[in-house]
Each structure stands twice: as C-alpha cells, then as structure tokens.
Motif scaffolding. Sequence first.
Motif, short mmCIF file in Angstrom:
data_model
loop_
_atom_site.label_atom_id
_atom_site.label_comp_id
_atom_site.label_asym_id
_atom_site.label_seq_id
_atom_site.Cartn_x
_atom_site.Cartn_y
_atom_site.Cartn_z
N HIS A 81 -5.69 69.63 -0.78
CA HIS A 81 -5.22 70.60 0.38
C HIS A 81 -4.41 71.65 -0.34
O HIS A 81 -3.96 71.33 -1.41
CB HIS A 81 -4.47 69.65 1.19
CG HIS A 81 -3.40 68.70 0.57
ND1 HIS A 81 -2.76 68.06 1.47
CD2 HIS A 81 -2.98 68.54 -0.42
CE1 HIS A 81 -1.84 67.35 0.71
NE2 HIS A 81 -1.99 67.68 -0.34
N SER B 55 -1.39 72.09 0.64
CA SER B 55 0.15 71.58 0.56
C SER B 55 0.65 71.79 -0.78
O SER B 55 1.84 71.78 -0.87
CB SER B 55 0.15 70.35 1.28
OG SER B 55 -0.38 70.57 2.67
N GLN C 195 2.85 74.64 -1.47
CA GLN C 195 4.27 74.39 -0.89
C GLN C 195 5.24 73.97 -2.16
O GLN C 195 6.33 74.47 -2.26
CB GLN C 195 4.22 73.21 0.08
CG GLN C 195 4.15 73.37 1.69
CD GLN C 195 4.20 72.10 2.30
OE1 GLN C 195 5.45 71.59 2.21
NE2 GLN C 195 3.53 71.87 3.24
N ARG D 102 -13.03 67.96 -1.26
CA ARG D 102 -12.82 66.54 -1.03
C ARG D 102 -14.35 65.92 -1.51
O ARG D 102 -15.14 66.74 -0.94
CB ARG D 102 -12.47 66.43 0.35
CG ARG D 102 -11.03 66.77 0.49
CD ARG D 102 -10.40 66.17 1.64
NE ARG D 102 -9.17 67.09 2.01
CZ ARG D 102 -8.42 66.91 3.19
NH1 ARG D 102 -8.74 66.64 4.20
NH2 ARG D 102 -7.60 67.78 3.21
N GLN E 270 -8.25 76.55 3.46
CA GLN E 270 -7.19 76.25 3.99
C GLN E 270 -6.26 77.33 3.96
O GLN E 270 -6.21 78.03 2.90
CB GLN E 270 -6.27 75.00 3.69
CG GLN E 270 -7.03 73.63 3.91
CD GLN E 270 -6.47 72.41 3.74
OE1 GLN E 270 -5.54 72.35 2.75
NE2 GLN E 270 -6.75 71.29 4.38
N GLU F 137 -1.94 77.31 3.99
CA GLU F 137 -0.70 76.59 4.44
C GLU F 137 0.46 77.44 4.81
O GLU F 137 0.36 78.70 4.22
CB GLU F 137 -0.45 76.05 2.80
CG GLU F 137 0.44 75.11 3.02
CD GLU F 137 -0.05 73.72 3.41
OE1 GLU F 137 -1.12 73.37 3.63
OE2 GLU F 137 1.09 72.85 3.65
N ALA G 218 6.35 73.16 8.19
CA ALA G 218 5.14 73.48 7.39
C ALA G 218 3.62 73.25 8.39
O ALA G 218 3.72 72.80 9.22
CB ALA G 218 4.83 72.67 6.12
N1 DAH Z 1 -2.51 68.94 4.19
C1 DAH Z 1 -2.93 68.87 5.51
C2 DAH Z 1 -4.43 68.36 5.44
O1 DAH Z 1 -5.08 68.84 4.50
C3 DAH Z 1 -2.78 69.74 6.58
C4 DAH Z 1 -1.32 69.95 6.82
C5 DAH Z 1 -0.68 69.01 7.75
C6 DAH Z 1 -0.46 70.52 6.17
C7 DAH Z 1 0.72 69.24 8.11
C8 DAH Z 1 1.03 70.82 6.54
C9 DAH Z 1 1.39 70.05 7.41
O2 DAH Z 1 1.78 71.64 5.88
O3 DAH Z 1 2.67 70.31 7.69
O4 DAH Z 1 -5.11 67.86 6.54
#
Ligand code: DAH
Length: 340
Positions: free
Chosen positions: A167, A169, A172, A193, A207, A209, A304
């Motif tokens: 992801h 994230s 971040q 994945r 994605q 973020e 986030a």
């Molecule tokens: N990383 C999560 C996913 O791949 C998505 C996500 C959910 C990102 C909540 C975020 C968050 O920053 O706060 O499914």
Amino acid sequence: MKERIEQVEKEIEQYLITDMASLEAYRIKFIGSKGITKELFSELKNVPNEEKRAVGQLLNSLRQKAEQKFEESKEALESQGGASEKLDLSRPANMDELGSRHPLSLVRSEIIEIFSRIGYSVSEGPEIEDDWHNFTALNFPPEHPARDMQDTFFVEKGENEMALRTHTSSVQVRVMESSQPPIRTISPGRVYRNEAISARAHCFFHQVEGLYIDKKVSFADLKQTLLYFAKEMFGDKATIRLRPSYFPFTEPSAEVDVSCTICNSKGCNVCKYSGWLEILGCGMVDPNVLEASGIDSKTYSGFAFGMGVERIAQLKYKVNDLRLYSENDIRFLKQFTAGI
Ligand code: DAH
C-alpha cells in the motif's frame, strides 16, 4: 494547311504527359470533339479540290498519331497503377497516430489537481519497500495476516526483509520521518498484492494516500476534506457516508462510501442495490505511528486516507473489469482520447 498540320504534329510529339490530369488535357486539346484534329478536318472543305486527297491523308495520319500517343500514354500510366497521379510529395509519409492518456493517469492527475487546490503537495516513495515502512512503523502487529506470504510479494526474506509495497501508506512514514508538521501531502503510486487475477482483483494496482498532520486536526476536518473530494470528483450531488472500520495505523478508522453515481443512489448492480460505493479507507493517525515516525503525538494529530485509483476510474468511466487497465487493448485505450 500542310504547314499547320506539320506544326500540330510537332506539338503532339513534344506534349508532356506525366499523369492522368495531363493525359486528359492532351485528349481535350488534340482528339476531343473540340480538339485541334477535329478543327482541321472541318477546314478540309476549304482546301482546293486537287489538294484535298493529299491533305486528307496527312490529316488521317495526324489523327492516328494523336490517338496512338494517347493510347500508349494511358497504358503506361495505368500500368504504374496511377501512382504518379497520387504522388503528392508535400504529403507526410505516415500520418501520426495521436495517442491518448491512460484512464488511470487521467484519474491520478485529477485527484492530484483536486487536492492541490486545498494545499496538498505530492510525495512519492519506493515500490520496493522495507518491513519498517510498509508494516512495523504503521503499527502492524508482528503476526498480522497482511505480512503473510499470501498477500505480500517478498523480494528478500530474513533480516533485510524487502517486499513490493502492499500500500502507499508506507510513503506516509517516509514523509513524517523527513519533515515536521504542518504536513499536507498526497502520495500516488503503484502497489502490489499476491492475489489471483480476476475482474475484481489484480496483483498490482494504484493508490493515492493522503496525510494531514498539524496541531488540533480533528475527525471533522477529515470528513469535510473527503466530502470536498467526493463533490469535486463525482459532481456536486455526491454525498459520502462513513462506516466504522479497522486499520492498524489509524484510530478511529472508517471506510468511506460515495453515493452511487451510476444509478443516482436508486440501486443498480454496480452498487449492489445499496446506493453506495466504497471508495477509500481513512482515520486519525494512530499516536504510535506518529511516534514511530518522529512526530510528537502530544502536540500534533492528523488524519490519513488511502483510495484505489482503479476503483475511482471504474466509477467515473464505468469500467467493470480490472484487467482492462493493463491489457493494452487499443479499443479500450482509444475511448479516452478526448481526455488528452
Ligand atoms: N492502506 C490501506 C489499504 O491499502 C488504505 C488506507 C486505509 C490508508 C486507511 C490510510 C488509512 O491512510 O488511514 O487498504
């Protein structure tokens, strides 16, 4: 009269026929119903009787010559397939085919555009990521199933564990490690994945973020930001709803649905007759994540969110099979030409 015939004969010999157009001009000038040979024949009656026979013969051979040249030239041009007629040296050799931007690029740019209007910068991170940035700093417990081989493509196992990020994230964490609040950034990118490829799942996707860290950032700020996004992306009539959820890196966490743009919330097979479509996950950044990334969680708070680009493109362009995005089928890609 004889001199005139000789002169026309020379003219015929010298007449340059290079293409169908000049062939036609030649025909009109020399053998057409208003052409020179016809005209000369009509003048035959003025020729004194004793010369008529000789002049007549000359005229006949002139007409023969004219017609012969016409036939020969026509044949020659036709055997070239009329090529010289079509030859236009000023034309470009190959027409340039105009490409179009990929639908995922269009949506990605639009997301960036929407968030840049409210002060978000764009940040990026590596696609091959270490365990710390992809999992540990994001508060994933050691035995969390997402770390499992089934979900993650590992590049290297063991001490220096490296994997294809699952992801965005992870970005971040990188942004928080390298800067101090206020932070307002979005991180678009590709993620991977270990999933079986089908219409609804793929082993790679995209994605975006989002991260906002400052003093006194509240859940209301998150909600308002996402409502603004939904309206900009799907139109003024769009509304959102938040459902409680769980992510290791946010507390509280929510999943966000947008009102179905396809049936105007009346219920259709895309929204499974619920009137709502899930577009992203979000929440308040867990203090553990702030601390792990070097940010004082007593002074700062933040939110986030993470959204799937394919999902948004699906809703915008009504694409019902994820595989279409990566098959390079020109019939699919051509439909986005207008979006250049
Ligand atoms: N990383 C999560 C996913 O791949 C998505 C996500 C959910 C990102 C909540 C975020 C968050 O920053 O706060 O499914």
